[in-house]
Design a protein around this motif. Sequence first.
Motif, PDB file in Angstrom:
ATOM      1  N   LEU A  97       2.022   4.865  -8.250  1.00  0.00           N
ATOM      2  CA  LEU A  97       2.122   3.648  -7.934  1.00  0.00           C
ATOM      3  C   LEU A  97       2.382   3.427  -6.224  1.00  0.00           C
ATOM      4  O   LEU A  97       3.346   3.964  -6.008  1.00  0.00           O
ATOM      5  N   ILE A  98       1.568   2.679  -5.663  1.00  0.00           N
ATOM      6  CA  ILE A  98       1.615   2.427  -4.124  1.00  0.00           C
ATOM      7  C   ILE A  98       2.333   0.916  -4.006  1.00  0.00           C
ATOM      8  O   ILE A  98       1.366   0.057  -4.568  1.00  0.00           O
ATOM      9  N   VAL A  99       2.986   0.694  -3.212  1.00  0.00           N
ATOM     10  CA  VAL A  99       3.798  -0.718  -2.912  1.00  0.00           C
ATOM     11  C   VAL A  99       3.436  -0.772  -1.328  1.00  0.00           C
ATOM     12  O   VAL A  99       3.903  -0.177  -0.449  1.00  0.00           O
ATOM     13  N   TRP A 100       2.339  -1.806  -0.841  1.00  0.00           N
ATOM     14  CA  TRP A 100       1.922  -1.742   0.353  1.00  0.00           C
ATOM     15  C   TRP A 100       2.161  -2.883   0.759  1.00  0.00           C
ATOM     16  O   TRP A 100       1.726  -4.168   0.452  1.00  0.00           O
ATOM     17  N   GLU A 101       2.775  -2.987   1.886  1.00  0.00           N
ATOM     18  CA  GLU A 101       3.383  -4.069   2.517  1.00  0.00           C
ATOM     19  C   GLU A 101       2.634  -4.515   4.023  1.00  0.00           C
ATOM     20  O   GLU A 101       2.857  -3.596   4.857  1.00  0.00           O
ATOM     21  N   GLU A 102       2.103  -5.579   4.165  1.00  0.00           N
ATOM     22  CA  GLU A 102       1.528  -5.884   5.254  1.00  0.00           C
ATOM     23  C   GLU A 102       1.435  -7.521   5.405  1.00  0.00           C
ATOM     24  O   GLU A 102       2.012  -8.139   4.862  1.00  0.00           O
ATOM     25  N   SER A 103       0.769  -7.759   6.647  1.00  0.00           N
ATOM     26  CA  SER A 103       0.707  -9.390   6.881  1.00  0.00           C
ATOM     27  C   SER A 103      -0.260  -9.946   6.390  1.00  0.00           C
ATOM     28  O   SER A 103      -0.540 -11.242   6.178  1.00  0.00           O
ATOM     29  N   ARG A 104      -1.249  -9.425   5.385  1.00  0.00           N
ATOM     30  CA  ARG A 104      -2.232  -9.788   4.613  1.00  0.00           C
ATOM     31  C   ARG A 104      -2.718  -8.950   3.472  1.00  0.00           C
ATOM     32  O   ARG A 104      -2.223  -7.790   3.490  1.00  0.00           O
ATOM     33  N   ALA A 105      -3.124  -9.726   2.464  1.00  0.00           N
ATOM     34  CA  ALA A 105      -3.547  -8.816   1.144  1.00  0.00           C
ATOM     35  C   ALA A 105      -4.318  -7.437   1.588  1.00  0.00           C
ATOM     36  O   ALA A 105      -5.320  -7.942   2.513  1.00  0.00           O
ATOM     37  N   GLN A 106      -4.345  -6.470   1.055  1.00  0.00           N
ATOM     38  CA  GLN A 106      -5.010  -5.111   1.582  1.00  0.00           C
ATOM     39  C   GLN A 106      -6.256  -4.922   0.366  1.00  0.00           C
ATOM     40  O   GLN A 106      -5.798  -5.105  -0.956  1.00  0.00           O
ATOM     41  N   ILE A 107      -7.224  -4.668   0.760  1.00  0.00           N
ATOM     42  CA  ILE A 107      -8.244  -4.076  -0.299  1.00  0.00           C
ATOM     43  C   ILE A 107      -8.056  -2.617  -0.525  1.00  0.00           C
ATOM     44  O   ILE A 107      -7.728  -1.703   0.521  1.00  0.00           O
ATOM     45  N   ALA A 108      -8.142  -2.351  -1.830  1.00  0.00           N
ATOM     46  CA  ALA A 108      -7.934  -0.974  -2.185  1.00  0.00           C
ATOM     47  C   ALA A 108      -8.885  -0.066  -1.539  1.00  0.00           C
ATOM     48  O   ALA A 108     -10.119  -0.127  -1.686  1.00  0.00           O
ATOM     49  N   PRO A 109      -8.382   1.132  -0.920  1.00  0.00           N
ATOM     50  CA  PRO A 109      -9.170   1.963  -0.252  1.00  0.00           C
ATOM     51  C   PRO A 109      -9.886   2.973  -1.576  1.00  0.00           C
ATOM     52  O   PRO A 109      -9.273   2.779  -2.617  1.00  0.00           O
ATOM     53  N   HIS A 110     -11.023   3.590  -1.072  1.00  0.00           N
ATOM     54  CA  HIS A 110     -11.547   4.809  -1.990  1.00  0.00           C
ATOM     55  C   HIS A 110     -10.468   5.477  -2.861  1.00  0.00           C
ATOM     56  O   HIS A 110      -9.595   6.177  -2.116  1.00  0.00           O
ATOM     57  N   GLY A 111     -10.449   5.380  -4.177  1.00  0.00           N
ATOM     58  CA  GLY A 111      -9.588   6.388  -4.764  1.00  0.00           C
ATOM     59  C   GLY A 111      -8.362   5.790  -5.320  1.00  0.00           C
ATOM     60  O   GLY A 111      -7.363   6.098  -5.778  1.00  0.00           O
ATOM     61  N   PHE A 112      -8.108   4.347  -4.924  1.00  0.00           N
ATOM     62  CA  PHE A 112      -7.290   3.569  -5.444  1.00  0.00           C
ATOM     63  C   PHE A 112      -7.823   2.230  -6.100  1.00  0.00           C
ATOM     64  O   PHE A 112      -8.814   1.746  -5.760  1.00  0.00           O
ATOM     65  N   THR A 113      -7.089   1.784  -7.278  1.00  0.00           N
ATOM     66  CA  THR A 113      -7.041   0.395  -7.842  1.00  0.00           C
ATOM     67  C   THR A 113      -6.102  -0.720  -7.436  1.00  0.00           C
ATOM     68  O   THR A 113      -4.939  -0.311  -7.531  1.00  0.00           O
ATOM     69  N   THR A 114      -6.280  -1.690  -7.059  1.00  0.00           N
ATOM     70  CA  THR A 114      -5.492  -2.942  -7.043  1.00  0.00           C
ATOM     71  C   THR A 114      -5.062  -3.291  -8.216  1.00  0.00           C
ATOM     72  O   THR A 114      -5.866  -3.728  -9.220  1.00  0.00           O
ATOM     73  N   LEU A 115      -3.927  -3.342  -8.297  1.00  0.00           N
ATOM     74  CA  LEU A 115      -3.114  -4.023  -9.597  1.00  0.00           C
ATOM     75  C   LEU A 115      -2.678  -5.429  -9.510  1.00  0.00           C
ATOM     76  O   LEU A 115      -2.584  -6.181 -10.446  1.00  0.00           O
ATOM     77  N   ASP A 116      -2.180  -5.758  -8.494  1.00  0.00           N
ATOM     78  CA  ASP A 116      -1.574  -7.023  -8.136  1.00  0.00           C
ATOM     79  C   ASP A 116      -1.208  -7.279  -6.830  1.00  0.00           C
ATOM     80  O   ASP A 116      -1.166  -6.325  -5.704  1.00  0.00           O
ATOM     81  N   GLN A 117      -1.218  -8.406  -6.406  1.00  0.00           N
ATOM     82  CA  GLN A 117      -0.930  -8.822  -4.914  1.00  0.00           C
ATOM     83  C   GLN A 117      -0.163 -10.169  -4.926  1.00  0.00           C
ATOM     84  O   GLN A 117      -0.351 -10.951  -5.710  1.00  0.00           O
ATOM     85  N   ARG A 118       0.899  -9.886  -4.011  1.00  0.00           N
ATOM     86  CA  ARG A 118       1.970 -11.167  -4.212  1.00  0.00           C
ATOM     87  C   ARG A 118       2.071 -11.443  -2.718  1.00  0.00           C
ATOM     88  O   ARG A 118       2.153 -10.598  -1.678  1.00  0.00           O
ATOM     89  N   ARG A 119       2.476 -12.624  -2.337  1.00  0.00           N
ATOM     90  CA  ARG A 119       2.769 -13.110  -0.985  1.00  0.00           C
ATOM     91  C   ARG A 119       4.059 -13.748  -1.001  1.00  0.00           C
ATOM     92  O   ARG A 119       4.456 -14.578  -1.938  1.00  0.00           O
ATOM     93  N   TYR A 120       4.931 -13.282   0.068  1.00  0.00           N
ATOM     94  CA  TYR A 120       6.314 -13.703   0.178  1.00  0.00           C
ATOM     95  C   TYR A 120       6.367 -14.297   1.808  1.00  0.00           C
ATOM     96  O   TYR A 120       6.470 -13.403   2.561  1.00  0.00           O
TER      97      TYR A 120
END
Length: 185
Positions: A150-173
């Motif tokens: 499980l990867i938890v990626w924090e950024e200034s905008r929602a990220q698109i899953a790179p090849h080999g990864f699946t997006t499970l959820d996105q949250r804005r704070y």
Amino acid sequence: MRIIGGTHRGTALAAVGQGDAAAHLRPTTDRVRESLFNVLQGGRFGDPIGGAQVLDLFAGTGALGLEALSRGAAHVTFVDNGRVAQKLIRENITKLRRQDDTTVLRTDTGKLPQGTPCTLVFLDPPYDQNLGGKALAVAKAAGWLAPEALIVWEESRAQIAPHGFTTLDQRRYGDTWVTFLRHSS
């Protein structure tokens, strides 16, 4: 900054002070950290923290990895090449007396050595520099990602899953987006 939950709940972490503007040291706020750990422990992803081997990329102060240790992770490897970040991580590890279940690597995330597969990865790169996807690719190639990690990626905008990864959820704070990914191996 403080530890929000678990065995070290309420412990104040080392003060960032002036920080390190050149290294883009930007600690995850207590509010965002509390929210993302509520998501992690809310049952949607099972129990990704209990007994986890954790990789904290662009670790900064180490707050995310230390929060995971406080909540039951088995081991955390912190990766940051910043001088100020290294000092803060080591101070915080000492403050919590967690030297036996942590490793600190002073290296660029683009030059990771071969590693032990981790089941939980925190990825908090400097915003808007396109470093997150590159760091994930290097971590994958160097053996740091367990199957189904499980990867938890924090950024200034929602990220698109790179090849080999699946997006499970996105949250804005506020101005922070947290994207939860699964390593598809």
